[in-house]
Enzyme design. Structure first.
Site, short mmCIF file in Angstrom:
data_model
loop_
_atom_site.label_atom_id
_atom_site.label_comp_id
_atom_site.label_asym_id
_atom_site.label_seq_id
_atom_site.Cartn_x
_atom_site.Cartn_y
_atom_site.Cartn_z
N GLY A 47 0.82 -1.21 0.00
CA GLY A 47 0.00 0.00 0.00
C GLY A 47 0.85 1.25 0.00
O GLY A 47 2.01 1.23 -0.38
N GLU A 66 -12.61 4.14 -19.34
CA GLU A 66 -13.09 3.12 -18.43
C GLU A 66 -14.56 2.75 -18.65
O GLU A 66 -15.00 1.70 -18.22
CB GLU A 66 -12.89 3.58 -16.98
#
Length: 980
Positions: free
Chosen positions: A253, A898
Site C-alpha cells: 500500500g 473506463e
C-alpha cells in the site's frame, strides 16, 4: 541513502525526490501454529513469494526486479555448521545482516567501524561471516549495484535474558552503528539485527531470491515462520535497501499522510519518556530515518513504539485507527481507545495491508478502508498461510480447517509458542482495554456543545478597507461566498480551467494560488467521500504533543474540535482562555520600512517568545492591517513558522491557529491546514457574510449562512483529502500534499520545506513587491467598487483567459465557413500570443538537421499516435466518436476509457482500438444495482447477463457475469473479479 542513490538523486533532480518513494506490493507469511521449525516452512514461503511475483515491478531491465525478500527465524542449525567460531545457545546470540560496499578497502573500513561500535557499546563480537551469494541470479541492473552481504554474530550485553531487554540492547546498537556509519560517510545498511529473526532481501524478482541466497535452499535452514514481500516501487527507483520485508513488517500500500506523521513524530520527540528505552533514548533519536520509503518509515515508528513497551497489536491500532468518530456499530471501548490514540498522534493513513512479526507473534492488519486484500487459511497440519492472493500454496480443500479474509480495520494474530490464533474482535477486546473513558472525560475539552454566539462584525467601511487590503474581488463575494452560504457546498466549476497560472497572471494572486493540490495516482485509490463517508473524520485535537510511549491521563489534555474551521462561538471560547491552553496573538504584519524578510524574522521571534511565556495556542492574526501595517500572506507566515519551530525543536509545544481576513476559498483553507495549521478562523469570510446579510444578498440569516459556509469548507477539504486517499483531516494537517508552481527554490526550502517544486519563480523580494503593490493599490482605490475578478468567468476588466470571446469567435467562424486562414489566426492567438500556461513558454531549440531519408514517413509516425483514455461519460458522444474516427483515419489508436463503448461501434470507423475496462473499486457501487423485477423482465425479453444487454438502472458491459441477489428485492449484475 547509499552512494548509488545519492548519485541518482544528483543526476535527475528535481524530477525525483526521496519523498516520492512509495510501495505497492504483495505480501504474505507461512507459520506453524505450534512453533515447529522446518525447512518446508521456508520453501513454502518462497513458493508464496514466487506466486506474488506479478505484484512486484521491474524497470527497463526486465531481469532486475523492484525488490523481494524473506524474513525468518534465525536458522541456528545452519549457522552452527557455517561458522568457524563458537556460538552461545540459541536465542542468546544475535545476527546483524548488513549490506556493505563491494570495494574490499571500503568494506574493510566499514567492518572495522562496525566491530569497534559493537565493542564500545558493551556487546561482544563473536565473528563475521560473508554470506554466499549468486550474482548471476539477478539482473544486470541489480548486479551492478549489488552490495556485499555480511553477517555479524553478536553476544548482546544484558543483565536479563528476557527478550524485551535484549531487543532494546540490539535496537540501540543498530542505531549506534547507523549513526557512526553516516558520520564517517560509509556505505552501510543494516538489513536486520535481532536474536530472533533475520532478513534476506534484495533488488530482484521474487523468484530470484532463493537462487541469489543459497542459504535459503539449505535443508538446515529451518524456521517456524517466514514472512515474504514482492515490491512494486511506485513512481520511484528500486534499491537494495528499500526491498522488503522491513525489520518487523511488510507493507502492501501507500502512506498518504507521510509528511504530516513525520512532522508530528519529530515534534513529539522532546516530550517522550521512552518507556523501556528511557535511559537510551538519545542514542536512538530521531525515530524516523528520512531517507527511507514510506514503508520503512512506518517500520521505524512501529519498531520504536513496540520496543518502548507497547504490544505490537496495540501499536498498529494506534498508527492505523478505525473510523471511531462515525461508526456507530463500533464497541465503545474501541472507540475510546482510538480517540485516546488520536490525542497523541495523527493516523498513518492510506491503503495498507501490513504483515508483522517479532519472531514469535505473526499477524496482519488492514487499514480502515480495507483497500488491500489479505486472505488466510489454517490447515490440519497446523500451518497458517496468509497472503495478498488466494492459492499461493497448493493446499487440498480437505486439509483446510479454517479460512477467512480481513475486512476494513481488521487484524489477525498467531502466537506460535502457544498456538493461539486470535481474530479481530478478540484482539480489540484485549488491547483496547484501559482507563480511557475516565481520562478522556476528565481531560478532553469538547467544543461540539458550545453555545451559539453571534458574530460581531465590523462596520461597512472597515470591511471595504479589509477587502481591498487582502485582494478580494466581486467574484469572491458573489461566486464563492454566496453559493457556499446558500447550499453548504463548495461551488463547482467546469473542467478546462483556462485562466493563467498565478505566476503568469497580470492580476494580484494570493499566495495560495501558487500551490496545486496533488491527487492519488497509479496504485493509490482515492476515497469516495460520499459513499464512504463512514471512514472519514474531520476531528482535530489541539494542544501540546503527548507522550505516545506511555499511557498517561495527561495525553488527553487536548481541545477536541469537530472541524478545523472555527465558528465564532468556538473561537470566542478559545480566546477567552481555557485552563492549560493559553492563547497568544502573534501579528502577521510588517511595515514598508521593515520589509518582508525582517517582518517574518520578527514574527518568528514573537512566536518563539510566546511559547516561552507559556502560550499553547498561537493565534496568527492580521487584524491590525492598516495603511501603515501590511499583512504578511497568511500561508507564508503559517508555513514558515511551522518549519521554523521544527528546526528549533519547539513544534510540539503549541498548536497554530490562523485568524485572517485572507482565506475565503476551500483551497485556501486546505493549504493552511496542509502546512501545519490546526484550525482556521476565516474572519474575512464571516465579515463578508455579515455584510451580505445586511445588503440582502443572503436571506437565510447570518447564523445559518455561517454554518453553511463552515460545512462547505469542511466538505470541500474532505473532497480534497479523498482525492489523495486520506480519510482523516488530522492526517492531512502538516501533510504538505502540494506542488508549488512559480516560487523560487530558496523560498520553498526555507518556508515550505520539503514541498515538490519543478518550476522556479518568485523570490521573497518579489513576493514582497507583490504585497507592497497590492497594498498601495488598495490605498489608492479605497472607496471604489471591488474589481470584478473574472478568474472563473471571463470579464472585460478581469483576468485573462485562454478562451475568450475573440478566440471563441475566431474558432467558430473558421469551422462554420471552412476558413483555414481564420483557424491559423485562432491557433496563433492560442499558441503564440497567450502566456497563461507553462507550455506556452516552451519552444523548440534548433539543433542539427537530420537527413530526410533517415526520417520515417508521416504515415508510420502517425501509427504511434494515441488518444488519452476519456470515458464516454466525461465527454459527448459526438466528441468520443470523433476521436475514434480521427485515429482510425490516420492509423493511430483511440482509447475507449473506463466506460467502455457501445457495441454498435464495433467493426466501424468509430471503433476504439484500445478497450479499457474498470472493474469497480474493490466492491460494488450503486451503478451496478437494479431491481429484481427489472432484471426478470429484461431477461424474459431475451437479454442475457454476459452478453451486454442493457438493464434499466444498471451499467452493463459485454464482460458482465451472472446475476446474483445480495439483498431482498435487489438484483446485482456482477462486475468481473478484481485484481489489484
Amino acid at each position: 541513502m547509499d552512494q548509488q542513490q545519492r548519485q541518482q538523486t544528483q543526476q535527475i533532480a528535481p524530477l525525483w525526490r526521496p519523498e516520492f518513494e512509495h510501495d505497492n506490493c504483495g505480501t504474505g507469511f507461512v507459520a506453524h501454529a505450534k512453533g515447529v521449525k522446518a525447512h518446508s516452512i521456508v520453501t513454502d514461503a518462497l513458493e508464496v513469494l514466487n506466486r506474488l511475483n506479478h505484484r512486484g515491478g521491474a524497470g527497463s531491465d526486465p531481469d532486475t526486479g523492484d525488490g523481494a525478500g524473506i524474513l525468518t527465524q534465525i536458522p541456528d542449525a545452519l549457522f552452527r555448521k557455517a561458522v568457524d567460531f563458537t556460538l552461545p545457545e540459541e536465542g542468546q546470540y544475535a545476527v546483524a545482516q548488513i549490506f556493505l560496499s563491494r570495494d574490499p578497502d571500503k568494506r574493510a573500513e566499514s567492518e572495522k567501524l562496525i566491530s569497534e561500535t559493537i565493542t564500545a557499546s558493551g556487546n561482544t563480537l563473536l565473528g563475521i561471516r560473508s554470506v554466499p551469494v549468486n550474482l548471476h541470479a539477478c539482473g544486470n541492473g541489480a548486479r551492478i549495484s549489488a552490495p556485499w552481504v555480511s553477517q555479524f554474530f553478536i553476544a548482546p550485553k544484558s543483565d536479563s535474558k528476557e527478550d524485551a531487554s535484549i531487543n532494546v540492547v540490539l535496537y540501540v546498537l543498530r542505531r549506534l552503528i547507523e549513526k557512526a556509519a553516516e558520520k564517517a560517510g560509509h556505505d552501510v545498511y543494516v538489513v536486520s539485527l535481532s536474536h530472533k529473526t533475520i532478513i534476506y532481501k534484495g533488488m530482484m524478482h521474487a523468484w530470484q531470491v532463493a537462487d541469489f541466497y543459497p542459504d535459503l535452499c539449505d535443508s538446515d535452514y529451518k524456521s517456524a515462520l517466514a514472512m515474504v514481500h514482492s515490491r512494486f516501487s511506485t513512481n520511484t527507483f528500486p534499491s537494495w535497501s528499500r526491498a522488503q520485508p522491513c525489520r518487523y513488517m511488510s507493507h502492501n500500500g501507500e502512506i498518504n499522510t507521510l509528511r504530516g506523521v513525520e512532522s508530528s513524530t519529530s515534534a513529539a520527540e522532546n516530550f517522550l519518556h521512552g518507556g523501556l528505552l528511557k535511559d537510551m533514548i538519545k542514542d536512538v533519536l530521531p525515530i524516523i530515518q528520512t531517507d527511507g520509503s514510506d514503508s520503512m518509515k512506518f517500520d521505524n515508528l512501529f519498531e520504536f513504539l513496540w520496543l518502548s513497551g507497547r504490544p505490537m497489536p496495540q501499536v498498529l491500532m494506534m498508527m492505523m485507527p478505525g473510523p471511531w468518530s462515525k461508526d456507530v456499530t463500533m464497541p465503545e471501548e474501541q472507540r475510546l481507545f482510538y480517540q485516546y490514540a488520536a490525542c497523541m498522534m495523527p493516523p498513518w493513513d492510506g491503503p495498507a495491508a501490513i504483515t508483522f512479526t517479532d519472531g514469535k507473534l505473526i499477524g496482519s492488519v488492514l487499514d480502515r478502508n480495507g483497500l488491500r486484500p489479505a486472505r488466510w487459511i489454517l490447515t490440519r497440519q497446523d500451518r497458517m498461510i496468509l497472503s495478498s492472493e488466494a492459492g499461493v500454496v497448493d493446499i487440498p480443500a480437505e486439509d483446510i480447517v479454517r479460512k477467512g479474509k480481513l475486512g476494513p480495520n481488521q487484524m489477525i494474530l498467531l502466537d506460535i509458542e502457544t498456538g493461539e490464533l486470535k481474530e479481530d474482535a478478540e484482539l480489540k477486546a484485549e488491547y483496547c482495554k484501559g482507563p480511557w473513558h475516565e481520562w478522556l472525560k476528565k481531560n478532553l475539552i469538547k467544543t461540539d456543545a458550545v453555545a451559539k454566539a453571534p458574530f460581531k462584525g465590523s462596520d461597512k467601511q472597515t470591511i471595504e478597507h479589509m477587502q481591498k487590503f487582502f485582494g478580494w474581488t466581486y467574484e469572491d463575494r458573489m461566486n464563492t461566498i454566496l453559493p457556499m452560504t446558500q447550499t453548504g457546498l463548495d461551488p463547482v466549476g467546469a473542467m478546462g480551467f483556462d485562466a493563467p497560472l498565478a505566476v503568469l497572471s497580470k492580476q494580484y494572486q494570493p499566495l495560495f494560488n501558487y500551490f496545486q493540490q496533488l491527487f492519488a495516482q497509479v496504485t493509490n485509490p482515492p476515497i469516495d467521500s460520499i459513499q464512504e463517508e463512514l471512514v472519514t473524520g474531520m476531528d482535530v485535537f489541539i494542544g501540546k504533543s503527548g507522550d505516545f510511549t506511555q499511557d498517561l491521563a495527561e495525553n488527553c489534555v487536548k481541545v477536541h474540535l469537530t472541524s478545523p474551521i472555527l465558528s465564532p462561538a468556538v473561537y470566542q471560547k478559545l480566546m477567552k482562555g481555557i485552563d492549560g491552553f493559553k492563547p497568544v496573538e502573534v501579528p502577521m504584519l510588517f511595515t514598508r520600512e521593515q520589509g518582508l524578510q525582517k517582518g517574518l524574522e520578527a514574527f518568528f521571534a514573537n512566536a518563539e517568545k510566546a511559547i516561552q511565556d507559556g502560550g499553547v495556542l498561537l493565534i496568527l492574526t492580521d487584524r491590525g492591517a492598516s495603511e501603515e501595517l501590511i499583512p504578511i500572506p497568511s500561508l507564508l507566515a503559517a508555513a514558515g513558522l511551522h518549519h521554523y519551530l521544527i528546526r528549533k525543536g519547539m513544534r510540539g509545544e503549541c498548536s497554530l491557529i490562523v485568524d485572517s481576513f485572507e482565506p475565503r476559498e476551500v483551497h485556501h483553507s486546505a493549504c493552511l491546514i496542509g502546512y501545519g495549521v490546526k484550525a482556521i478562523y476565516p474572519r474575512g469570510a464571516y465579515e463578508v457574510i455579515a455584510d451580505m446579510v445586511k445588503t440582502g444578498h443572503i436571506t437565510n440569516g447570518e447564523e445559518k449562512a455561517i454554518d453553511n459556509y463552515i460545512h462547505a469548507v469542511d466538505h470541500g477539504i474532505l473532497k480534497i483529502m479523498s482525492k489523495m486517499g486520506i480519510s482523516c483531516v488530522d492526517g492531512y494537517i502538516r501533510a504538505q500534499i502540494f506542488e508549488a508552481v512559480g516560487l523560487s527554490q530558496e523560498v520553498i526550502d526555507k518556508y515550505f520545506t520539503g514541498t515538490v517544486t519543478r518550476v522556479g519563480g518568485l523570490t521573497l523580494e518579489e513576493i514582497e513587491a507583490e504585497c507592497l503593490k497590492q497594498h498601495k493599490k488598495a490605498i489608492d482605490e479605497m472607496g471604489e467598487a471591488l474589481p470584478s475578478g473574472g478568474r472563473f468567468q471571463w470579464k472585460r476588466d478581469g483576468e485573462e483567459h485562454l478562451y475568450n470571446p475573440e478566440t471563441i469567435h475566431l474558432f467558430q467562424t473558421a469551422v462554420r465557413t471552412n476558413d483555414y486562414q481564420l483557424y491559423k489566426e485562432y491557433k496563433k492567438r492560442i499558441c503564440d500570443e497567450s502566456r497563461v500556461t507553462l507550455r506556452s513558454l516552451l519552444g523548440f531549440k534548433k539543433g542539427k538537421s537530420v537527413p530526410i531519408d533517415e526520417v520515417k514517413p508521416v504515415e508510420r509516425i502517425m501509427r504511434r499516435f494515441k488518444t488519452g483514455a476519456m470515458s464516454y461519460g466525461s465527454i459527448s458522444q459526438e466528441a468520443h466518436e470523433c476521436l475514434a474516427q480521427a485515429m482510425n483515419l490516420i492509423g493511430g489508436k483511440s482509447n475507449s476509457g473506463e466506460g467502455g463503448e457501445d457495441s454498435a461501434r464495433f467493426g466501424t470507423n468509430r471503433n476504439s482500438k484500445i478497450k479499457q475496462v474498470a472493474s469497480g473499486r474493490f466492491g460494488v457501487t450503486s451503478e451496478y444495482l437494479a431491481s429484481a423485477e427489472e432484471i426478470q423482465i429484461k431477461m424474459a425479453q431475451g437479454a442475457k447477463p454476459g452478453e451486454g444487454g442493457q438493464l434499466p438502472g444498471t451499467k452493463v458491459y459485454p464482460w458482465v457475469g451472472k446475476v446474483r441477489h445480495s439483498t431482498p428485492g435487489v438484483g446485482l449484475i456482477s462486475p468481473p473479479p478484481h485484481h489489484d
